[in-house]
Scaffold this active site. Structure first.
Site, short mmCIF file in Angstrom:
data_model
loop_
_atom_site.label_atom_id
_atom_site.label_comp_id
_atom_site.label_asym_id
_atom_site.label_seq_id
_atom_site.Cartn_x
_atom_site.Cartn_y
_atom_site.Cartn_z
N LEU A 241 0.85 -1.20 0.00
CA LEU A 241 0.00 0.00 0.00
C LEU A 241 0.89 1.25 0.00
O LEU A 241 0.56 2.26 -0.62
CB LEU A 241 -0.93 0.01 1.22
CG LEU A 241 -1.84 1.23 1.28
CD1 LEU A 241 -2.86 1.23 0.15
CD2 LEU A 241 -2.55 1.33 2.62
N TYR A 242 2.02 1.16 0.70
CA TYR A 242 2.95 2.29 0.70
C TYR A 242 3.32 2.65 -0.75
O TYR A 242 3.22 3.80 -1.17
CB TYR A 242 4.21 1.92 1.49
CG TYR A 242 5.35 2.90 1.29
CD1 TYR A 242 5.29 4.17 1.84
CD2 TYR A 242 6.47 2.56 0.53
CE1 TYR A 242 6.31 5.08 1.64
CE2 TYR A 242 7.49 3.45 0.33
CZ TYR A 242 7.41 4.72 0.88
OH TYR A 242 8.42 5.61 0.68
N ALA A 243 3.73 1.63 -1.50
CA ALA A 243 4.13 1.85 -2.89
C ALA A 243 2.95 2.40 -3.69
O ALA A 243 3.12 3.31 -4.52
CB ALA A 243 4.61 0.53 -3.50
#
Ligand SMILES: O=C(O)[C@H]1O[C@H](OP(=O)(O)OP(=O)(O)OC[C@H]2O[C@@H](n3ccc(=O)[nH]c3=O)[C@H](O)[C@@H]2O)[C@H](O)[C@@H](O)[C@@H]1O
Length: 430
Positions: A241-243
């Site tokens: 999700l960060y990416a």
């Protein structure tokens, strides 16, 4: 003792004595008495509700007062002073995430060469805020003010741009960390999406509009297996999700460039490390655990392949950030109106020599002179990618980006800083 709730809403049968006499007069009196009792109760309830509401608003305004540690004539003066440039043609830069790892280094470098810097940071507790406070003190000693506030605070953002005609924004505030996204997904949406949009809204309305350089990430390459990673490779397969929020940031910034003429540069940082670094990152937590005699977990990929990263030293990254700011071009719009096309760019900032994670541990052992207790584990499916490797030819061409610090040298500097900051035997380190 009965609770207040019990007193107001008696529910226990027999609490009130019931008079069974049937004389009309008494009935009338009882009726009147019960009406007036109800009336008094009603008044009492209204008064109670009103005092509860006013108490709440007092608490709310108190909260606002305590969380908003900004405002006032003195504060405005400090902002203006901090933003003052000290060289001909110097920039006035708003650095978000200024108490963070990369933000503090970039702020110091800008100030050192005579640019004006105002920092912004929300000092959240993703990792030990005392480290962020220490970085803030360091910046303060160089006459850089770091305002404590959140990107999503629209009023604060507008106020900062009222006070200073920022020429540039170096946007480094973010919810970082690849694996933490599974624990606290909303923090990524709050900072990396909502916060970014608030910042862009403020910038697009500013007059003059600043040029923006911001932190994307090597993680946008996700499951891309073509190496080295080039800016032309696909970035539509994020592994965390960060990416995904960083990739979304690249699309969102493109929109603001297209509609409002904001000059925008995204920097895809490759696993940045160094003094004053982030305690959540592997090189930092390994150092702490090795010194404390604790076991470190080293992840391994499919078919027992070691994971590798294109670890990039902070000083090289700082040079890349300054080079990007210097070549950012100008935003063309003002007050929300586009006047012409503006530059939109994305660059890899890596080191170009990936190193396996076990090798990183070997280097740390050497510098720390302590043997690590290693546990090798299969990489959990939590957003990690097996390796990263930057192709940096675009950044080299555009602003002469050329990393010069290898992992041996960079980790030596990190370890020296770590030991001087925390000492050898501190057990209470984050
Ligand atoms: O380059 C990037 O874009 C990203 O770099 C780092 O992410 P990462 O490369 O995962 O950095 P670390 O968390 O320091 O991990 C480095 C390597 O050590 C491994 N690792 C991590 C932790 C651990 O306990 N054991 C372990 O073997 C990881 O799997 C990874 O291969 C940063 O944390 C991100 O914020 C940044 O965006």
């Amino acid at each position: 003792m009965p609770s207040l709730e019990d007193e107001l809403f008696p529910s226990t049968p027999g609490k009130f004595k019931i008079d069974r006499g049937h004389n009309i007069n008494r009935q009338f009196h009882r009726c009147f008495a019960s009406t007036s009792t109800m009336f008094i109760w009603a008044l009492f309830l209204i008064a109670l509700t009103a005092s509860y509401l006013s108490f709440q608003s007092f608490v709310d305004s108190g909260n606002r007062y305590f969380t908003a540690s900004w405002g006032g004539i003195q504060w405005e003066k400090q902002i203006r002073n901090s933003a003052k440039t000290n060289r001909p043609g110097g920039m006035s830069v708003l650095v978000t995430g200024a108490a963070g790892f990369i933000g503090s280094h970039v702020s110091l470098a800008l100030k050192k060469r005579g640019d004006g810097v105002v920092g912004l940071d929300n000092f959240n507790n993703y990792y030990d805020p005392s480290l962020k406070k220490a970085r803030q003190s360091l910046l303060h000693s160089q006459a850089i003010l770091v305002v404590e506030g959140d990107l999503n605070d629209v009023k604060l953002m507008a106020k900062l741009f009222d006070l200073v005609a920022f020429t540039h924004v170096m946007h480094l505030a973010a919810q970082a960390g690849v694996r933490y996204a599974m624990e606290n997904p909303s923090s990524y949406v709050h900072s990396n999406i909502a916060g970014l949009v608030t910042l862009l809204e403020t910038c697009k309305s500013a007059n003059p509009q600043p040029a923006i350089v911001w932190a994307s990430s090597s993680s946008v390459y996700g499951l891309n297996d073509k190496v080295p990673f080039s800016e032309l490779d696909r970035t539509d397969q994020p592994a965390s999700l960060y990416a995904a929020t960083k990739k979304a940031g690249e699309e969102i910034t493109h929109t603001y460039n297209h509609i409002y003429g904001l000059a925008i540069t995204g920097l895809r940082f490759f696993t940045v490390y160094g003094p004053w670094g982030r305690p959540d990152m592997a090189y930092f937590s390994f150092t702490r655990n090795i010194l404390q005699g604790k076991t470190i977990t080293i992840y391994r990929g499919k078919n027992k392949a070691d994971l590798a990263r294109d670890f990039t030293y902070i000083d090289d990254i700082v040079k890349g950030c300054l080079g990007s700011l210097d070549t950012s071009g100008r935003s063309t719009g003002s007050g929300g109106k586009k006047r012409g096309p503006a530059p939109y760019r994305n660059f890899n900032l890596g080191n170009t020599t990936p190193v396996k994670v076990p090798t990183l541990v070997n280097i740390l052992e050497k510098h720390l002179r302590v043997k690590a207790k290693r546990k090798i584990m299969e990489m959990p499916g939590n957003g990690d990618v097996p390796y990263t490797h930057a192709n940096i030819s675009l950044a080299r061409r555009e602003f002469g980006y050329k990393p010069t610090t290898d992992l041996q040298t960079g980790l030596k500097k990190f370890v020296r800083w770590y030991l001087s900051y925390y000492g050898y035997n501190r057990k209470d380190v984050w």
